[in-house]
Design an enzyme around this catalytic site. Structure first.
Site, PDB file in Angstrom:
ATOM      1  N   GLU A  75       0.923  -0.998   0.095  1.00 20.88           N
ATOM      2  CA  GLU A  75       0.036   0.167   0.000  1.00 20.88           C
ATOM      3  C   GLU A  75       0.833   1.356   0.008  1.00 20.88           C
ATOM      4  O   GLU A  75       1.730   1.297   0.741  1.00 20.88           O
ATOM      5  CB  GLU A  75      -1.160   0.287   1.183  1.00 20.88           C
ATOM      6  CG  GLU A  75      -1.725   1.296   1.291  1.00 20.88           C
ATOM      7  CD  GLU A  75      -2.725   1.279   2.510  1.00 20.88           C
ATOM      8  OE1 GLU A  75      -3.455   1.884   2.850  1.00 20.88           O
ATOM      9  OE2 GLU A  75      -1.977   0.478   3.645  1.00 20.88           O
TER      10      GLU A  75
ATOM     11  N   LYS B 177      -9.974   1.945  -3.246  1.00 25.24           N
ATOM     12  CA  LYS B 177     -10.306   1.365  -1.824  1.00 25.24           C
ATOM     13  C   LYS B 177     -11.891   1.913  -1.582  1.00 25.24           C
ATOM     14  O   LYS B 177     -12.091   3.117  -1.870  1.00 25.24           O
ATOM     15  CB  LYS B 177      -9.437   1.942  -0.985  1.00 25.24           C
ATOM     16  CG  LYS B 177      -9.727   1.336   0.465  1.00 25.24           C
ATOM     17  CD  LYS B 177      -8.826   1.701   1.554  1.00 25.24           C
ATOM     18  CE  LYS B 177      -8.904   1.015   2.976  1.00 25.24           C
ATOM     19  NZ  LYS B 177      -8.033   1.594   4.205  1.00 25.24           N
TER      20      LYS B 177
ATOM     21  N   CYS C 191      -5.647  -3.022   2.725  1.00 28.08           N
ATOM     22  CA  CYS C 191      -5.321  -2.816   4.427  1.00 28.08           C
ATOM     23  C   CYS C 191      -6.676  -3.313   5.039  1.00 28.08           C
ATOM     24  O   CYS C 191      -6.986  -4.571   4.990  1.00 28.08           O
ATOM     25  CB  CYS C 191      -5.116  -1.213   4.364  1.00 28.08           C
ATOM     26  SG  CYS C 191      -4.466  -0.823   5.953  1.00 28.08           S
TER      27      CYS C 191
END
Length: 505
Positions: free
Chosen positions: A264, A320, A372
């Site tokens: 990330e 995301k 994440c």
């Protein structure tokens, strides 16, 4: 001195019940990584059940359970706030305590309602149902916090074969039910409880260990862990170090890998700023080798996205979807931004990606991505798995520091692999980077806090697990079957008691 009796909340037995509830929360934490004493999960649930049935049990006692659970299991929040949120120790302690106290409201609400409305008859069944309802509500409410779900402790336990069938919430149901049965057997001498206990914990051994099948040729993957310091990451020096580190690590593996993954925001810069560098990297890669990296994108409207991109496909990305409050966006920003400026982190103004993004097609693999924190959401990852043959999560776990957070995060990734019967690749900034099998086993793993590369062979997986096909439907049916009888009896008893009071008055 008054001779009137003390309130129930302050009797010796009542105080003991509060203490037992706190201990129960701590025992549940010990069932998770890095401790992995899975057998403490049922003991913690049983202790909570018993504590709630003692004198003075109620909303407050369920709250103390939450304090014990989140105070011990989510202690990493302090590290994120203090070490990386640039917050002084007194304020960081206060904010952590506020977080723990707030999260404890979830079990307090639902377990308190359970005591108020459900009969003591069949309370073993209704306790397990309401426990899982509290976890489900916590997953959804206020963007959700599905951390420390009781079922996560099943990785490596005798219940592991149940996971692809019922998912993490179904495992929570089994563990909570087992705890209540244990309490009744050990403390109330109800020996019949041993029969359902044996059935619950042995039936899983009869289930298939795998519901999906490998297909295609093995793909060689290389997951890069740069171990770059977070505190200088977004500075000019941090950008140079990141580019040099990942370029050198890529050169070392590119001739042997089909797929290379950077974590990330591996490059702490916008995608358009990084394009010249990425083009140079792409020019050096062998034709068969694909490279995926996490990076921040900016669209034509000026919105920022936490993204994952294949560097050879300029129009392809995953953005995301489920953002972290205060970490990636600030709720009620116009009101709160000036009041809590200490939370103005480099990535706290993100926009959310769409809910139906296709998988990334790289190196012959259809890759379902979770960035994440997204990996802790079972339903979100299930939706990704339905259209993919392999799962990928990239993360910057530097925010956890040396706490237990990264190891808990890894365990939840193992649960997602096991639920969906897919290989799962986990690339992180400083650990824990790992390759996880469709059975939830860690095949290869990098040490934390070191520059490292994890390499291994993976295969696309065909077919679906029952969890993928049915999702929460079986769990909701079980919850209804366990809860409804006790709730009906409890409401009936309450109506009867009120009628009796009216007659006597």
């Amino acid at each position: 001195m008054s001779d009137s009796p003390r309130p129930a909340a302050f009797t010796g037995i009542s105080i003991l019940g509060h203490v037992l509830a706190i201990i129960a929360g701590g025992l549940v934490t010990l069932s998770f990584a890095p401790f992995e004493h899975w057998w403490l999960g049922p003991l913690g649930a049983g202790l909570l059940y018993g504590a709630l049935r003692m004198e003075g049990g109620g909303f407050l006692r369920a709250w103390w359970f939450g304090v014990g659970l989140f105070g011990s299991g989510a202690s990493w929040v302090y590290v994120s706030i203090h070490d990386y949120g640039y917050t002084g120790m007194p304020l960081a302690v206060l904010l952590t305590m506020l977080f723990v106290a707030t999260m404890a409201l979830f079990p307090m609400l639902w377990m308190g309602l359970w005591q108020r409305f459900c009969s003591r008859k069949l309370d073993v069944l209704s306790f397990a149902a309401v426990f899982v309802i509290s976890e489900l509500f916590r997953t959804w409410a206020f963007t959700g916090f599905p951390w420390l779900l009781l079922g996560n402790s099943a990785v490596g336990s005798p219940l592991a074969n149940w996971v692809p069938v019922l998912g993490v919430y179904g495992i929570s149901l089994i563990i909570a039910l087992s705890g209540a049965l244990l309490w009744n057997m050990a403390l109330r001498r109800r020996w019949w409880a041993i029969v359902p206990l044996i059935v619950l914990w042995s039936a899983g051994l009869l289930l298939p260990a795998s519901w999906t099948q490998p297909g295609g040729q093995p793909a060689r993957v290389a997951l890069l862990q740069g171990n770059l310091p977070q505190l200088i990451k977004w500075s000019a020096e941090g950008q140079r170090r990141a580019a040099n580190t990942y370029a050198a690590m890529t050169r070392a593996v590119q001739d042997d890998a089909d797929l290379i993954v950077w974590p990330e925001t591996a490059l702490p810069m916008l995608r358009d700023q990084a394009e010249p560098f990425l083009e140079r990297i792409q020019a050096t890669l062998p034709p068969k080798t694909g490279l995926i990296t996490g990076i921040v994108e900016r669209d034509t409207d000026g919105r920022f996205y936490n993204s994952v991109i294949p560097i050879d496909s300029p129009d392809t990305q995953y953005r995301k979807e489920h953002l972290v409050p205060f970490g990636e966006y600030v709720p009620l920003q116009s009101v709160l931004r000036g009041v809590i400026s200490f939370l103005d982190l480099p990535m706290s103004s993100m926009a959310a990606g769409g809910s139906k993004q296709p998988p990334l097609n790289v190196s012959g693999l259809r890759i379902g991505v979770a960035i994440c924190y997204e990996i802790v959401y079972p339903e979100l990852v299930r939706q990704r798995a339905l259209s993919s043959t392999i799962l990928l999560t990239v993360s910057n776990d530097t925010w956890f520091g040396h706490s237990i957070g990264p190891l808990q995060h890894l365990q939840m990734a193992q649960m997602r692999a096991l639920e969906n019967g897919r290989y799962l690749l986990r690339a992180t900034s400083n650990g824990v980077t790992a390759i996880i099998s469709p059975q939830g086993e860690i095949l290869e793993q990098a040490p934390q806090f070191e520059e490292a590369t994890v390499t291994g062979d993976v295969r696309l997986q065909l077919g679906m697990t029952p969890w993928m096909r049915l999702g929460m439907l079986p769990v909701w049916i079980l919850i209804a079957l366990l809860l409804t009888p006790g709730l009906i009896i409890g409401i009936t008893e309450g109506i009867g008691a009120r009628r009796q009071v009216r007659r006597s008055s």
